[in-house]
Design a protein around this motif. Structure first.
Motif, mmCIF file in Angstrom:
data_model
loop_
_atom_site.group_PDB
_atom_site.id
_atom_site.type_symbol
_atom_site.label_atom_id
_atom_site.label_comp_id
_atom_site.label_asym_id
_atom_site.label_seq_id
_atom_site.Cartn_x
_atom_site.Cartn_y
_atom_site.Cartn_z
ATOM 1 N N ASP A 56 -0.475 20.349 -34.360
ATOM 2 C CA ASP A 56 0.175 21.107 -33.280
ATOM 3 C C ASP A 56 1.015 22.263 -33.813
ATOM 4 O O ASP A 56 1.892 22.780 -33.150
ATOM 5 C CB ASP A 56 1.019 20.172 -32.402
ATOM 6 C CG ASP A 56 2.033 19.402 -33.214
ATOM 7 O OD1 ASP A 56 2.209 19.737 -34.413
ATOM 8 O OD2 ASP A 56 2.645 18.465 -32.667
ATOM 9 N N LYS A 57 0.720 22.655 -35.056
ATOM 10 C CA LYS A 57 1.532 23.721 -35.654
ATOM 11 C C LYS A 57 0.741 25.009 -35.864
ATOM 12 O O LYS A 57 1.309 26.104 -35.815
ATOM 13 C CB LYS A 57 2.050 23.198 -37.009
ATOM 14 C CG LYS A 57 3.028 24.107 -37.684
ATOM 15 C CD LYS A 57 3.648 23.454 -38.913
ATOM 16 C CE LYS A 57 4.448 24.497 -39.692
ATOM 17 N NZ LYS A 57 4.966 23.977 -40.950
ATOM 18 N N SER A 58 -0.570 24.826 -36.125
ATOM 19 C CA SER A 58 -1.335 26.006 -36.532
ATOM 20 C C SER A 58 -2.734 25.991 -35.940
ATOM 21 O O SER A 58 -3.418 24.963 -35.950
ATOM 22 C CB SER A 58 -1.431 26.025 -38.065
ATOM 23 O OG SER A 58 -2.105 27.174 -38.511
ATOM 24 N N GLY A 62 -4.819 31.836 -41.521
ATOM 25 C CA GLY A 62 -5.399 32.976 -42.242
ATOM 26 C C GLY A 62 -6.437 32.561 -43.255
ATOM 27 O O GLY A 62 -6.780 31.382 -43.385
ATOM 28 N N ALA A 63 -6.942 33.569 -43.957
ATOM 29 C CA ALA A 63 -7.833 33.285 -45.076
ATOM 30 C C ALA A 63 -6.997 32.627 -46.172
ATOM 31 O O ALA A 63 -5.774 32.798 -46.229
ATOM 32 C CB ALA A 63 -8.454 34.578 -45.578
ATOM 33 N N ASP A 64 -7.658 31.881 -47.050
ATOM 34 C CA ASP A 64 -6.945 31.115 -48.075
ATOM 35 C C ASP A 64 -6.410 32.048 -49.168
ATOM 36 O O ASP A 64 -7.180 32.637 -49.933
ATOM 37 C CB ASP A 64 -7.890 30.066 -48.672
ATOM 38 C CG ASP A 64 -7.126 29.084 -49.529
ATOM 39 O OD1 ASP A 64 -6.563 29.509 -50.566
ATOM 40 O OD2 ASP A 64 -7.066 27.909 -49.168
ATOM 41 N N GLY A 107 -3.609 36.635 -39.686
ATOM 42 C CA GLY A 107 -4.706 37.158 -40.504
ATOM 43 C C GLY A 107 -6.044 36.667 -39.976
ATOM 44 O O GLY A 107 -6.401 36.900 -38.810
ATOM 45 N N GLY A 108 -6.775 35.947 -40.818
ATOM 46 C CA GLY A 108 -8.074 35.401 -40.419
ATOM 47 C C GLY A 108 -7.996 34.525 -39.166
ATOM 48 O O GLY A 108 -8.993 34.364 -38.463
ATOM 49 N N GLY A 109 -6.829 33.979 -38.878
ATOM 50 C CA GLY A 109 -6.663 33.156 -37.668
ATOM 51 C C GLY A 109 -6.697 34.016 -36.415
ATOM 52 O O GLY A 109 -7.374 33.692 -35.428
ATOM 53 N N ASN A 110 -5.957 35.122 -36.459
ATOM 54 C CA ASN A 110 -6.007 36.050 -35.323
ATOM 55 C C ASN A 110 -7.411 36.644 -35.215
ATOM 56 O O ASN A 110 -7.932 36.856 -34.116
ATOM 57 C CB ASN A 110 -4.961 37.159 -35.502
ATOM 58 C CG ASN A 110 -4.773 37.983 -34.247
ATOM 59 O OD1 ASN A 110 -4.764 37.456 -33.142
ATOM 60 N ND2 ASN A 110 -4.646 39.288 -34.414
ATOM 61 N N GLU A 111 -8.027 36.880 -36.365
ATOM 62 C CA GLU A 111 -9.377 37.471 -36.363
ATOM 63 C C GLU A 111 -10.404 36.495 -35.778
ATOM 64 O O GLU A 111 -11.318 36.904 -35.063
ATOM 65 C CB GLU A 111 -9.745 37.886 -37.796
ATOM 66 C CG GLU A 111 -8.915 39.084 -38.254
ATOM 67 C CD GLU A 111 -8.967 39.337 -39.752
ATOM 68 O OE1 GLU A 111 -8.950 38.356 -40.535
ATOM 69 O OE2 GLU A 111 -9.037 40.517 -40.151
ATOM 70 N N LEU A 112 -10.231 35.198 -36.058
ATOM 71 C CA LEU A 112 -11.128 34.204 -35.456
ATOM 72 C C LEU A 112 -10.920 34.183 -33.934
ATOM 73 O O LEU A 112 -11.895 34.198 -33.162
ATOM 74 C CB LEU A 112 -10.861 32.813 -36.055
ATOM 75 C CG LEU A 112 -11.624 31.652 -35.430
ATOM 76 C CD1 LEU A 112 -13.144 31.857 -35.512
ATOM 77 C CD2 LEU A 112 -11.243 30.319 -36.094
ATOM 78 N N PRO A 130 -0.888 39.835 -41.247
ATOM 79 C CA PRO A 130 0.096 40.032 -42.333
ATOM 80 C C PRO A 130 -0.497 40.630 -43.609
ATOM 81 O O PRO A 130 0.206 40.739 -44.613
ATOM 82 C CB PRO A 130 0.584 38.605 -42.624
ATOM 83 C CG PRO A 130 -0.183 37.680 -41.747
ATOM 84 C CD PRO A 130 -1.297 38.435 -41.122
ATOM 85 N N GLU A 131 -1.759 41.043 -43.574
ATOM 86 C CA GLU A 131 -2.463 41.368 -44.821
ATOM 87 C C GLU A 131 -1.811 42.442 -45.673
ATOM 88 O O GLU A 131 -1.732 42.298 -46.889
ATOM 89 C CB GLU A 131 -3.921 41.769 -44.518
ATOM 90 C CG GLU A 131 -4.815 40.611 -44.110
ATOM 91 C CD GLU A 131 -4.801 40.361 -42.608
ATOM 92 O OE1 GLU A 131 -3.942 40.929 -41.907
ATOM 93 O OE2 GLU A 131 -5.655 39.593 -42.139
ATOM 94 N N VAL A 132 -1.382 43.555 -45.049
ATOM 95 C CA VAL A 132 -0.838 44.625 -45.915
ATOM 96 C C VAL A 132 0.394 44.152 -46.677
ATOM 97 O O VAL A 132 0.691 44.669 -47.753
ATOM 98 C CB VAL A 132 -0.570 45.958 -45.148
ATOM 99 C CG1 VAL A 132 -1.857 46.535 -44.583
ATOM 100 C CG2 VAL A 132 0.489 45.792 -44.075
#
Ligand code: CAA
Length: 258
Positions: A56-58, A62-64, A107-112, A130-132
């Motif tokens: 219930d947290k995530s 993002g990508a690893d 990151g990858g989570g928002n992208e998914l 947060p990538e940059v």
């Protein structure tokens, strides 16, 4: 499959990214499993797919970062291609996909989430690219889909600053359609999925294809795409049954996907 779980409830599939120790971060193994599950999904038996994250947290943090930390330029590019390939499969899946964002979507989570057709989230959800801040660009579609989903100016602000936003702000900018208390999120996702699953599957799929393809086309081409989608539904059993029920002032029968 260890990192991707797939359950089915009636016509609704629930795909869970299951790597809670790393807040469901996406390494190559998770991405490959995701691709494999999507490749083998029975999209006749499953009419709508919900994607969520374990715990219930995530949703997906993002990508690893550990895996990415030592990649060469070439390996980085390949890793980006792997993520993009998997997320494109989500985007072009014939059936609608709902992201039930139950926490961090970074990151990858928002992208998914952005590869899904519809996004709803829990009150604790946090979105961002947060990538940059890590010295890289968004790599699984974030430089492309965010600017298409929200305004280009807001997308650029999110990407350039690497600053996260919370659920109310995500709702305000149209990144998500609705926000629910965490305990109600999956119920809301299932209710939404059930409403879609109740409609004629051939028409729902044709609508998805027409909307997605049309968004990439000039209007004169896009309305032709729509005409083809519209025409493709006629003579189906479901179209005949749906219209007959309306004309008889009855509720439509359960659609058969024929
Ligand atoms: N990659 C690898 N591991 C991750 C991870 C990630 N993206 N996110 C979290 N984890 C791991 C942590 O390393 C930690 O592992 P250990 O217990 O072994 O130390 C575990 O998950 C729990 O995380 P935290 O202790 O950090 O939890 P927190 O509650 O203090 O913080 C958080 C949560 C704010 C989400 C924080 O974990 C965080 O900032 N994570 C990274 C978010 C991020 O930058 N994502 C973008 C990645 S780049 C990308 O996605 C590129 C792309 O476009 C393809």
């Amino acid at each position: 499959m260890s990192y991707i779980q797939l359950e089915q409830e009636g016509y609704v599939g629930i795909l869970t990214v299951n790597r809670p120790k790393a807040l469901n971060a996406l390494n190559s193994e998770v991405l490959s499993e995701l691709e494999s599950v999507l490749d083998n999904l029975d999209t006749d038996a499953i009419r709508v797919l919900i994607i969520t994250g374990a715990g219930d947290k995530s949703f997906v943090a993002g990508a690893d970062i550990a895996e990415m930390s030592t990649l060469s330029k070439e390996e980085g590019e390949e890793f980006g291609r792997l993520g993009n390939r998997a997320f494109r499969k989500v985007e072009v899946l014939p059936i609608p996909v709902i992201a039930a964002v139950n926490g961090f979507a970074l990151g990858g989570g928002n992208e998914l989430a952005m590869s899904c057709d519809i996004r709803i989230c829990a009150e604790n959800a946090v979105f961002g690219q947060p990538e940059v801040g890590l010295g890289i660009t968004p790599g699984f579609g974030g430089t492309q889909r965010l600017a298409r989903l929200v305004s280009p100016g807001y997308a650029k602000q999110l990407v350039y600053t690497a600053k996260n936003i919370k659920a109310p702000e995500a709702l305000r900018i149209g990144l998500v359609n609705a926000v629910y208390p965490q305990a109600e999120l999956m119920g809301a996702a299932k209710k939404l999925a059930a409403a879609i699953a109740d409609a004629a599957p051939i028409a729902v799929r044709a609508s998805k294809k027409a909307i997605n393809e049309g968004l990439e086309q000039p209007m004169d081409v896009a309305i032709e795409t729509e005409a083809k989608a519209f025409g493709s539904c006629f003579e189906s059993e479901d179209q005949r049954a749906g219209m007959k029920a309306f004309l008889s002032k009855e509720k439509h029968p359960p659609y058969q996907n024929r």
